[in-house]
Design a protein around this motif. Sequence first.
Motif, PDB file in Angstrom:
ATOM      1  N   THR A  23       0.836  -1.203   0.000  1.00 44.41           N
ATOM      2  CA  THR A  23       0.000   0.000   0.000  1.00 44.41           C
ATOM      3  C   THR A  23       0.867   1.247   0.000  1.00 44.41           C
ATOM      4  OG1 THR A  23      -1.761  -1.156   1.202  1.00 44.41           O
ATOM      5  CG2 THR A  23      -1.802   1.252   1.247  1.00 44.41           C
ATOM      6  N   LEU A  24       1.884   1.264   0.854  1.00 47.33           N
ATOM      7  CA  LEU A  24       2.787   2.412   0.908  1.00 47.33           C
ATOM      8  C   LEU A  24       3.516   2.593  -0.422  1.00 47.33           C
ATOM      9  CD1 LEU A  24       4.245   1.885   4.497  1.00 47.33           C
ATOM     10  CD2 LEU A  24       2.649   3.665   3.775  1.00 47.33           C
ATOM     11  N   ASP A  25       3.995   1.496  -0.990  1.00 48.15           N
ATOM     12  CA  ASP A  25       4.714   1.579  -2.265  1.00 48.15           C
ATOM     13  C   ASP A  25       3.799   2.088  -3.380  1.00 48.15           C
ATOM     14  OD1 ASP A  25       6.977   0.610  -1.022  1.00 48.15           O
ATOM     15  OD2 ASP A  25       6.698  -1.459  -1.710  1.00 48.15           O
ATOM     16  N   GLU A  26       2.563   1.580  -3.391  1.00 44.76           N
ATOM     17  CA  GLU A  26       1.623   1.961  -4.442  1.00 44.76           C
ATOM     18  C   GLU A  26       1.243   3.441  -4.330  1.00 44.76           C
ATOM     19  OE1 GLU A  26      -0.783   1.002  -7.853  1.00 44.76           O
ATOM     20  OE2 GLU A  26       0.912   0.016  -6.858  1.00 44.76           O
ATOM     21  N   ILE A  27       0.946   3.889  -3.121  1.00 44.92           N
ATOM     22  CA  ILE A  27       0.576   5.295  -2.930  1.00 44.92           C
ATOM     23  C   ILE A  27       1.745   6.208  -3.282  1.00 44.92           C
ATOM     24  CG2 ILE A  27      -0.039   7.043  -1.203  1.00 44.92           C
ATOM     25  CD1 ILE A  27      -1.720   4.915   0.200  1.00 44.92           C
ATOM     26  N   PHE A  28       2.943   5.820  -2.901  1.00 44.03           N
ATOM     27  CA  PHE A  28       4.115   6.639  -3.199  1.00 44.03           C
ATOM     28  C   PHE A  28       4.358   6.726  -4.701  1.00 44.03           C
ATOM     29  CE2 PHE A  28       8.776   7.201  -3.658  1.00 44.03           C
ATOM     30  CZ  PHE A  28       8.884   8.454  -3.054  1.00 44.03           C
ATOM     31  N   GLU A  29       4.111   5.626  -5.392  1.00 42.72           N
ATOM     32  CA  GLU A  29       4.411   5.584  -6.822  1.00 42.72           C
ATOM     33  C   GLU A  29       3.351   6.269  -7.671  1.00 42.72           C
ATOM     34  OE1 GLU A  29       4.933   2.101 -10.160  1.00 42.72           O
ATOM     35  OE2 GLU A  29       6.006   1.878  -8.259  1.00 42.72           O
ATOM     36  N   VAL A  30       2.061   6.069  -7.342  1.00 42.36           N
ATOM     37  CA  VAL A  30       1.007   6.579  -8.227  1.00 42.36           C
ATOM     38  C   VAL A  30       0.099   7.611  -7.569  1.00 42.36           C
ATOM     39  CG1 VAL A  30       1.011   4.403  -9.491  1.00 42.36           C
ATOM     40  CG2 VAL A  30      -0.686   4.762  -7.675  1.00 42.36           C
ATOM     41  N   GLY A  31       0.226   7.807  -6.254  1.00 35.20           N
ATOM     42  CA  GLY A  31      -0.636   8.756  -5.558  1.00 35.20           C
ATOM     43  C   GLY A  31      -1.825   8.069  -4.908  1.00 35.20           C
ATOM     44  N   TYR A  32      -2.411   8.764  -3.943  1.00 30.90           N
ATOM     45  CA  TYR A  32      -3.486   8.173  -3.141  1.00 30.90           C
ATOM     46  C   TYR A  32      -4.668   7.729  -3.997  1.00 30.90           C
ATOM     47  CZ  TYR A  32      -7.003   7.591   0.501  1.00 30.90           C
ATOM     48  OH  TYR A  32      -7.976   7.074   1.313  1.00 30.90           O
ATOM     49  N   HIS A  33      -5.174   8.607  -4.834  1.00 34.09           N
ATOM     50  CA  HIS A  33      -6.408   8.319  -5.565  1.00 34.09           C
ATOM     51  C   HIS A  33      -6.218   7.251  -6.634  1.00 34.09           C
ATOM     52  CE1 HIS A  33      -9.081  11.204  -3.718  1.00 34.09           C
ATOM     53  NE2 HIS A  33      -8.121  12.094  -3.752  1.00 34.09           N
ATOM     54  N   ALA A  34      -5.035   7.168  -7.206  1.00 32.58           N
ATOM     55  CA  ALA A  34      -4.796   6.170  -8.251  1.00 32.58           C
ATOM     56  C   ALA A  34      -4.460   4.798  -7.676  1.00 32.58           C
ATOM     57  CB  ALA A  34      -3.668   6.636  -9.168  1.00 32.58           C
ATOM     58  N   ALA A  35      -4.185   4.739  -6.386  1.00 36.44           N
ATOM     59  CA  ALA A  35      -3.822   3.465  -5.755  1.00 36.44           C
ATOM     60  C   ALA A  35      -5.083   2.649  -5.476  1.00 36.44           C
ATOM     61  CB  ALA A  35      -3.055   3.721  -4.454  1.00 36.44           C
ATOM     62  N   THR A  36      -5.265   1.553  -6.194  1.00 35.63           N
ATOM     63  CA  THR A  36      -6.450   0.709  -6.026  1.00 35.63           C
ATOM     64  C   THR A  36      -6.101  -0.528  -5.199  1.00 35.63           C
ATOM     65  OG1 THR A  36      -6.017  -0.603  -8.020  1.00 35.63           O
ATOM     66  CG2 THR A  36      -7.279   1.458  -8.287  1.00 35.63           C
TER      67      THR A  36
END
Length: 216
Positions: A23-36
């Motif tokens: 979750t942390l990696d995904e949010i950091f890479e694509v941003g909160y809203h784009a992280a599914t």
Amino acid sequence: MEKSSRQQQLRSVLTRERLIQATLDEIFEVGYHAATTQEIAVRASVSRGALLHHFPMRADIVLAAMEALLEDGTRQIKAVASELQDGKVSLGDFVEFLWRLFSGRFFYLSLEMITEARNDASLRERMIPVVKRFHDALDEIWLAFCDPQRRSPRQARIVLNLTVCLMRGMGVQTVLRPEPSYYREMIESWKAMLPHIIDGAAGDVMFARPVVKESR
């Protein structure tokens, strides 16, 4: 049977940790809203069902990720603070560490989540106590830096919060003003000033002013 149960518990813990890190990696890479949640499950190499077993709602995994992020930040700060108390690093080194913390991955992840909490009352309500624990831990750390004969706990907390707010504010600016020399001047100025606030006349003058309580 008992061994099998322990193994299942361990797998469950490891899966949960992988999901939080993903979750942390995904949010950091694509941003909160784009992280599914689907992409988080893929990144963690677990099924969507396993994700929903641990975190039924998206807000659940976001909150767990925020908590893990702040706990890791607290551990890092405590470790460097301990080195400062042991004389292994200087107060200036500690300021540099805070700048790296509040201008890098840790800060940008927390910024993504805090921004979202502003518009999500439910998430904000759940996140406030998590963030409070982080700041309470910081307060305890900073008290160890100040001579109790010179600075009260309240004054020590003010010094800490001034430092953290300076670093956090500069961290926000780096998004649209990527000028290292601009921040370097302020960091060096604060490093020069900080000892005089903690133990010197600058702090005496600062805290000689009466406490003004904000009216609501």
